[in-house]
Design a protein around this motif. Structure first.
Motif, PDB file in Angstrom:
ATOM      1  N   SER A  13      92.011  34.378   4.846  1.00 48.48           N
ATOM      2  CA  SER A  13      91.369  33.041   5.427  1.00 48.48           C
ATOM      3  C   SER A  13      91.172  32.310   5.804  1.00 48.48           C
ATOM      4  CB  SER A  13      93.279  31.976   5.226  1.00 48.48           C
ATOM      5  OG  SER A  13      93.394  30.739   5.828  1.00 48.48           O
ATOM      6  N   ILE A  14      89.980  31.768   5.048  1.00 56.65           N
ATOM      7  CA  ILE A  14      89.103  30.686   6.047  1.00 56.65           C
ATOM      8  C   ILE A  14      88.344  29.570   5.754  1.00 56.65           C
ATOM      9  CG2 ILE A  14      86.107  31.023   5.491  1.00 56.65           C
ATOM     10  CD1 ILE A  14      86.267  34.036   4.395  1.00 56.65           C
ATOM     11  N   VAL A  15      88.595  29.065   6.843  1.00 64.74           N
ATOM     12  CA  VAL A  15      88.144  27.327   6.857  1.00 64.74           C
ATOM     13  C   VAL A  15      87.582  27.534   7.390  1.00 64.74           C
ATOM     14  CG1 VAL A  15      90.438  26.546   6.858  1.00 64.74           C
ATOM     15  CG2 VAL A  15      89.800  27.308   9.187  1.00 64.74           C
ATOM     16  N   VAL A  16      86.845  25.630   7.546  1.00 63.21           N
ATOM     17  CA  VAL A  16      85.246  25.182   7.794  1.00 63.21           C
ATOM     18  C   VAL A  16      84.805  24.618   9.405  1.00 63.21           C
ATOM     19  CG1 VAL A  16      82.979  24.836   7.610  1.00 63.21           C
ATOM     20  CG2 VAL A  16      83.678  26.473   5.802  1.00 63.21           C
ATOM     21  N   HIS A  17      85.125  24.342  10.563  1.00 66.27           N
ATOM     22  CA  HIS A  17      85.798  23.893  10.832  1.00 66.27           C
ATOM     23  C   HIS A  17      84.029  22.972  11.879  1.00 66.27           C
ATOM     24  CE1 HIS A  17      87.586  23.267  15.637  1.00 66.27           C
ATOM     25  NE2 HIS A  17      87.655  21.535  14.473  1.00 66.27           N
ATOM     26  N   LYS A  18      84.142  21.952  10.770  1.00 66.71           N
ATOM     27  CA  LYS A  18      82.582  20.759  10.848  1.00 66.71           C
ATOM     28  C   LYS A  18      81.966  20.102  12.184  1.00 66.71           C
ATOM     29  CE  LYS A  18      81.713  21.414   5.750  1.00 66.71           C
ATOM     30  NZ  LYS A  18      81.183  20.423   4.530  1.00 66.71           N
ATOM     31  N   THR A  19      82.588  21.298  13.513  1.00 66.06           N
ATOM     32  CA  THR A  19      82.190  20.021  14.883  1.00 66.06           C
ATOM     33  C   THR A  19      80.766  20.261  14.440  1.00 66.06           C
ATOM     34  OG1 THR A  19      82.351  21.721  15.596  1.00 66.06           O
ATOM     35  CG2 THR A  19      83.680  21.215  15.831  1.00 66.06           C
TER      36      THR A  19
ATOM     37  N   VAL B  38     101.213  32.468  10.966  1.00 67.68           N
ATOM     38  CA  VAL B  38      99.689  32.944  10.961  1.00 67.68           C
ATOM     39  C   VAL B  38      98.817  31.623  10.716  1.00 67.68           C
ATOM     40  CG1 VAL B  38     100.159  32.854   8.334  1.00 67.68           C
ATOM     41  CG2 VAL B  38      98.748  34.349   8.504  1.00 67.68           C
ATOM     42  N   GLY B  39      97.031  32.154  11.239  1.00 69.21           N
ATOM     43  CA  GLY B  39      95.839  31.278  11.221  1.00 69.21           C
ATOM     44  C   GLY B  39      95.301  31.729  10.369  1.00 69.21           C
ATOM     45  N   SER B  40      94.358  31.461  10.317  1.00 65.54           N
ATOM     46  CA  SER B  40      93.045  31.417   9.466  1.00 65.54           C
ATOM     47  C   SER B  40      91.578  31.877  10.414  1.00 65.54           C
ATOM     48  CB  SER B  40      92.084  29.603   9.068  1.00 65.54           C
ATOM     49  OG  SER B  40      93.719  29.146   7.500  1.00 65.54           O
ATOM     50  N   ARG B  41      91.075  32.319   9.845  1.00 65.64           N
ATOM     51  CA  ARG B  41      88.886  32.717  10.730  1.00 65.64           C
ATOM     52  C   ARG B  41      88.418  31.530  10.181  1.00 65.64           C
ATOM     53  NH1 ARG B  41      84.600  34.898   7.565  1.00 65.64           N
ATOM     54  NH2 ARG B  41      83.007  35.214   9.416  1.00 65.64           N
ATOM     55  N   VAL B  42      88.302  30.889  10.872  1.00 69.18           N
ATOM     56  CA  VAL B  42      87.258  29.599  11.855  1.00 69.18           C
ATOM     57  C   VAL B  42      86.054  29.862  11.705  1.00 69.18           C
ATOM     58  CG1 VAL B  42      87.508  27.382  12.499  1.00 69.18           C
ATOM     59  CG2 VAL B  42      89.673  28.763  12.334  1.00 69.18           C
TER      60      VAL B  42
END
Length: 318
Positions: free
Chosen positions: A212-218, A123-127
């Motif tokens: 599930s939320i994560v912030v991808h700080k590119t 299962v994966g998060s919303r990015v």
């Protein structure tokens, strides 16, 4: 109340982003559903990444490699370390620029627990990016081969059935990892997560959940068809390897995803400001893919500082 698997190990691959790694570790320390263990793989950073880990105040398994093995190598080592050191039920992986919301793990575990169908394999998060909008580089795609029952079961938990997941934030059932092995280190970067997750999910179910939320700080809000410059070599080589050698996709799926890759490469070329570099990357990647298949993980990792028990686990899985 959340029930379900009792142990979740988080695995982070770190390379010269000590400030972002500090944020990631702090976010893991404040999850509303606590992680049970953390593994950090320092991919031969030249900054003080290892010191950041040691001074975090967290109980972390730190593995320091002597050469940069790319995301593919880092995650292979980290997941194998999680398996032999922690005996987890789930392994939650993320990059060192991926900062999870405080409810990120809770959202993943609630989705696992509430899912009405057969057991999930991943299962994966919303990015999202730093502005809170979906990150186009990590936007999941619905499984085009999902049955109506799979779609209905996913709808029941507000999620989407997927055929692949990104290492930016995804969680894998340990028993499936034991069955299919680890990411292929020779990929170095690009498509290592696609190849691995399709292997995990072949014949099994996976979801992407907005719970599930994560912030991808590119550095910028790039997309998958942006011009990668010289790194296009890895995209071409690894996709050819995947279609020729991976067990992740069935023949019909290879046709679908192969056509999708060709279309994306075309969009990349149209957007490019230096197509010469892309042509050279394509030529080099195609040549390298034709010279040999990916090498066994233990061969690639033999002399880069992988602990003996972890290397033995990687060997067992080959």
């Amino acid at each position: 109340m959340v029930s379900g698997p009792s142990r979740v190990t988080a695995v982070i691959v770190a390379y010269n982003r000590r400030d972002l790694l500090t944020e990631v570790l702090d976010a893991l320390a404040h999850q509303t559903r606590a992680v049970d263990a953390i593994v950090v793989v320092n991919n031969a950073s030249t900054d003080d990444t290892s010191q950041v880990v040691r001074e975090s105040g967290l109980d972390i398994t730190l593995i320091e490699l002597t050469s940069n093995t790319g995301g593919a190598g880092g995650f292979a080592v980290g997941m194998a370390a999680a398996m032999v050191r922690d005996n987890p039920d789930w392994i939650w992986v993320m990059d060192d620029d991926t900062v999870p919301d405080k409810h990120a793990l809770l959202g993943l575990m609630n989705t696992v627990t509430a899912y009405p169908g057969s057991s999930l394999a991943a299962v994966g998060s919303r990015v999202v990016w730093t502005d809170g909008d979906e990150h186009p580089m990590n936007t999941p795609r619905e499984n085009p081969f999902a049955s109506s029952q799979e779609k209905s079961d996913a709808d029941a938990v507000g999620a989407m059935p997927v055929r692949s997941l990104s290492f930016v934030s995804s969680m894998y059932r340990a028993e499936r990892v034991r069955a299919v092995g680890y990411p292929l280190v020779d990929y170095f970067l690009w498509n290592d997560d696609f190849e691995f997750s399709t292997r995990v999910l072949r014949g099994h179910r996976g979801l992407s959940t907005p719970a599930s939320i994560v912030v991808h700080k590119t550095a910028r809000r790039g997309s998958t068809d942006d011009d990668p410059g010289e790194r296009f070599r890895f995209e071409v080589r690894n996709k050819i390897w995947l279609f020729r050698h991976s067990r992740g996709l069935r023949p019909a799926e290879k046709l679908v995803y192969g056509a999708s890759s060709l279309l994306r490469w075309g969009r990349t070329a149209l957007k490019s400001t230096d197509r010469r570099v892309l042509r050279e990357g394509f030529t080099r990647g195609k040549r390298e893919a034709g010279e040999r298949p990916p090498r066994p993980n233990t061969e690639v990792l033999r002399d880069v500082g992988v602990p003996r028990d972890v290397l033995a686990e990687l060997g067992r899985a080959e």
